[in-house]
Design an enzyme around this catalytic site. Sequence first.
Site, PDB file in Angstrom:
ATOM      1  N   CYS A  30       0.948  -1.066   0.099  1.00 18.99           N
ATOM      2  CA  CYS A  30      -0.253  -0.073  -0.052  1.00 18.99           C
ATOM      3  C   CYS A  30       0.916   1.292   0.054  1.00 18.99           C
ATOM      4  CB  CYS A  30      -0.882  -0.052   1.377  1.00 18.99           C
ATOM      5  SG  CYS A  30      -1.730   1.617   1.600  1.00 18.99           S
ATOM      6  N   CYS A  38      -0.010   3.964   2.632  1.00 22.38           N
ATOM      7  CA  CYS A  38       0.480   3.661   3.894  1.00 22.38           C
ATOM      8  C   CYS A  38       1.725   4.191   4.293  1.00 22.38           C
ATOM      9  CB  CYS A  38       0.175   2.081   4.083  1.00 22.38           C
ATOM     10  SG  CYS A  38      -1.530   1.221   3.895  1.00 22.38           S
TER      11      CYS A  38
END
Length: 315
Positions: free
Chosen positions: A75, A78
Amino acid sequence: MSTPAPGAVLRGAVDLSSLRNRPAGPAPAGGTAPSPDGQAPASRLVFDVTDADFGQVLELSKTVPVVVDLWAEWCGPCKQLSPVLEKLVTELGGRLVLAKVDVDANPQLAQSFRAQSIPLVVALVAGQPVQLFTGAVPEAQVREVFTQLLQLAAQHGVTGTIPMEGAPAAEGDDAALALPPLHQAAFDAIEAGDYAAAATAYEQALTENPRDEDAKAGLAQVHLLARVQHLDLAEARAAAASAPTDVDAQFAVADLDLAGGHVDDAFARLLDLFAALPAEERAPVRERLLELFGVVGDADARVIRARGRLASLLF
C-alpha cells in the site's frame, strides 16, 4: 477529517468481541506496549501487533489512548502516512501509543475493523473503537485529529502516559497541538451538540482562509451530523424503498449509511439515484455526492471509485 470526528464510536460497525475475549495475559509491565514475539519492543510508543496479542492492546487502551494503523506492505499511501503517525505519536511523549497492524498477516483484525480500504486509522479508548480517518491525510489534519482524540480520551478518564527514556517531554504539547481558535470553537460546539454554532465557526474560518481544507471537511461533517441527528433508520429506509427516485428520501438513507460507516452503500445509493434521474434533476445529487466525498476524503479508495463512476455517468 476524512471520516466523522472522534466521538463517533463504531459499536455495531466494528466487532472486537473475539479479540476482547481472547486470553491476553497480564497487562504489559510498566505500561510497555506488547510486541508480537514477546520480546521488549524497540519503542514503547510505536509497535506491531497481531491477531494473537491484540487483547493486550485493548487492555492498554484503558490507560492510554491507542491509535491503530491498519496497513499493508503493498500500500503506497500507507507508506506515506505511517511516518507521519509515528512522528506525531513520538512528539506527544507517551500520551498516545501507535499499534501497527499488517492486514495481510492479521486477517482477523482486518475483518474486525472492516478494513475495506487502507490505510485505515482508528483509535481505542477504554477498549472501545473510535473512527478517525481513512487514507493518507496531511500532517496538519492528523495533528488536529490527535488533539481531538486526547480531549475525547480525557472525557472518558483515559489520561495515562507511557514512560519512555529519551521521549520528548509532554510539557507544551497542548500548545503545540492546540487547534486554531475557530476550529476549537467548532469542536466545542460539536461536543455540545450545537451543530449550527459549529457550522458558523467553520464558515468563519473559511471566510478568513478559503483554502482551509480542515475547515471544509469539518463543515461537511457538521452538516452531515445535523441532518442525521433526528432521523430514524427504519423509517428512512422504508421511505426510500417506497420511493426509489425521491431525492430527499434517498439522501436521508445515504446520510445515515455514511454516518454509520457504510461508505460504499451511501455512494452506491446516490450514484444509482443520479443515473435514474433526468439530466435536469441531477444537480442536487451531484452536489450531495461531492459533499460526502469531502467527509470521507479525496484520497480514500472508495471516493476515487465513486468519482470514477460519477464521471462515467456525466459523459
